[in-house]
Design an enzyme around this catalytic site. Structure first.
Site, PDB file in Angstrom:
ATOM      1  N   SER A 141       0.842  -1.189   0.000  1.00 47.88           N
ATOM      2  CA  SER A 141       0.000   0.000   0.000  1.00 47.88           C
ATOM      3  C   SER A 141       0.879   1.242   0.000  1.00 47.88           C
ATOM      4  O   SER A 141       1.943   1.263   0.621  1.00 47.88           O
ATOM      5  CB  SER A 141      -0.901   0.022   1.232  1.00 47.88           C
ATOM      6  OG  SER A 141      -1.555   1.267   1.349  1.00 47.88           O
ATOM      7  N   TYR A 154      -2.570  -1.231   9.666  1.00 43.97           N
ATOM      8  CA  TYR A 154      -2.625  -1.642   8.264  1.00 43.97           C
ATOM      9  C   TYR A 154      -1.270  -1.445   7.589  1.00 43.97           C
ATOM     10  O   TYR A 154      -0.778  -2.330   6.872  1.00 43.97           O
ATOM     11  CB  TYR A 154      -3.706  -0.837   7.550  1.00 43.97           C
ATOM     12  CG  TYR A 154      -3.892  -1.187   6.097  1.00 43.97           C
ATOM     13  CD1 TYR A 154      -4.504  -2.380   5.720  1.00 43.97           C
ATOM     14  CD2 TYR A 154      -3.477  -0.315   5.086  1.00 43.97           C
ATOM     15  CE1 TYR A 154      -4.692  -2.693   4.378  1.00 43.97           C
ATOM     16  CE2 TYR A 154      -3.667  -0.619   3.756  1.00 43.97           C
ATOM     17  CZ  TYR A 154      -4.275  -1.812   3.407  1.00 43.97           C
ATOM     18  OH  TYR A 154      -4.440  -2.122   2.070  1.00 43.97           O
TER      19      TYR A 154
END
Length: 246
Positions: A141, A154
């Site tokens: 990400s 995350y």
């Protein structure tokens, strides 16, 4: 198991969002596709219908990506249906957002079970089974390069993915198999949009110099490149597909 000259792609998380777009793009590239899904059988079947309706070949197979037996069975199904495995795209993922001070550690455990253990389990089967000329594409990400409050857990899970990529790139040395990751920026998927106000979405869309959210198809095109013949000299890399977000 019958042999096949058709390239075969396994796509986890292939029933929704980026994974579904990847499944459709790889099918358009000529791959037979195994749509791996966790919970939504109806959406997985719809993804298969999309592929077969355009003349491609696809099957849907349920698997918990963190369960090594289920993932082995997923790869068994790919080999049984189509004769081998040439491309593995691990798009299944989980997101839990909270400031670290407020983070529910049960959510952290669930996040890491899918994003870290699941990535390791799928990658393990991939490096055992990919044929020569194959490609493994994992997902990181862009929050690792442009941090947003609330994304700590995350981001930590995706940092593990990037560490794994560089190690696996060495471990498959000499096998003519590539290992890379794609790190999308803000992308208009249900996973990203869930729980966000229209104002927050608009602000995030304005962050990249391209001044829009990415689309699943934008990301699928990058996966297609990494999995295809033009991406064979790209290995051990993280490609940040984010519209210029830094």
């Amino acid at each position: 198991m019958r042999q096949s000259t058709t390239r075969v792609a396994v796509v986890t998380g292939g029933s929704r969002g980026i994974g579904r777009a990847v499944a459709g793009r790889l099918a358009a590239d000529g791959c037979a596709v195994v749509v791996g899904y966790g919970g939504s059988e109806d959406e997985a079947r719809a993804a298969v219908v999309e592929v077969t309706g355009r003349g491609g070949r696809a099957v849907a197979v349920q698997a918990d990506v963190a369960d090594e037996r289920a993932v082995a069975a997923l790869f068994d199904a790919a080999e049984s249906a189509f004769g081998g495995v040439d491309v593995v795209t691990h798009a299944a993922g989980r997101m839990a957002l909270a400031p670290l001070a407020d983070l529910d550690l049960a959510e952290l455990d669930a996040l890491h079970r899918t994003n870290v253990r699941g990535t390791v389990v799928v990658a393990q089967q991939a490096v055992r089974r990919l044929r020569r000329g194959g490609a493994l594409v994992l997902f990181s990400s862009s929050v690792l390069g442009r941090p947003f409050p609330g994304y700590g857990a995350y981001a930590a899970s995706k940092g593990a993915v990037e560490g794994l990529v560089v190690v696996l790139a060495e471990e498959v040395r000499g096998r003519d198999v590539t290992v890379n990751a794609v790190a999308p920026g803000p992308t208009a998927t249900d996973l990203f949009l869930e729980g966000k106000s229209a104002e927050l979405v608009a602000r995030l869309a304005a962050e990249p110099p391209m001044e829009r959210l990415g689309t699943p198809d934008d990301v699928a095109g990058v996966v297609s490149f990494l999995a295809g013949p033009d991406g064979r000299w790209v290995h051990g890399q993280v490609v940040r597909a984010n519209g210029g977000l830094v």
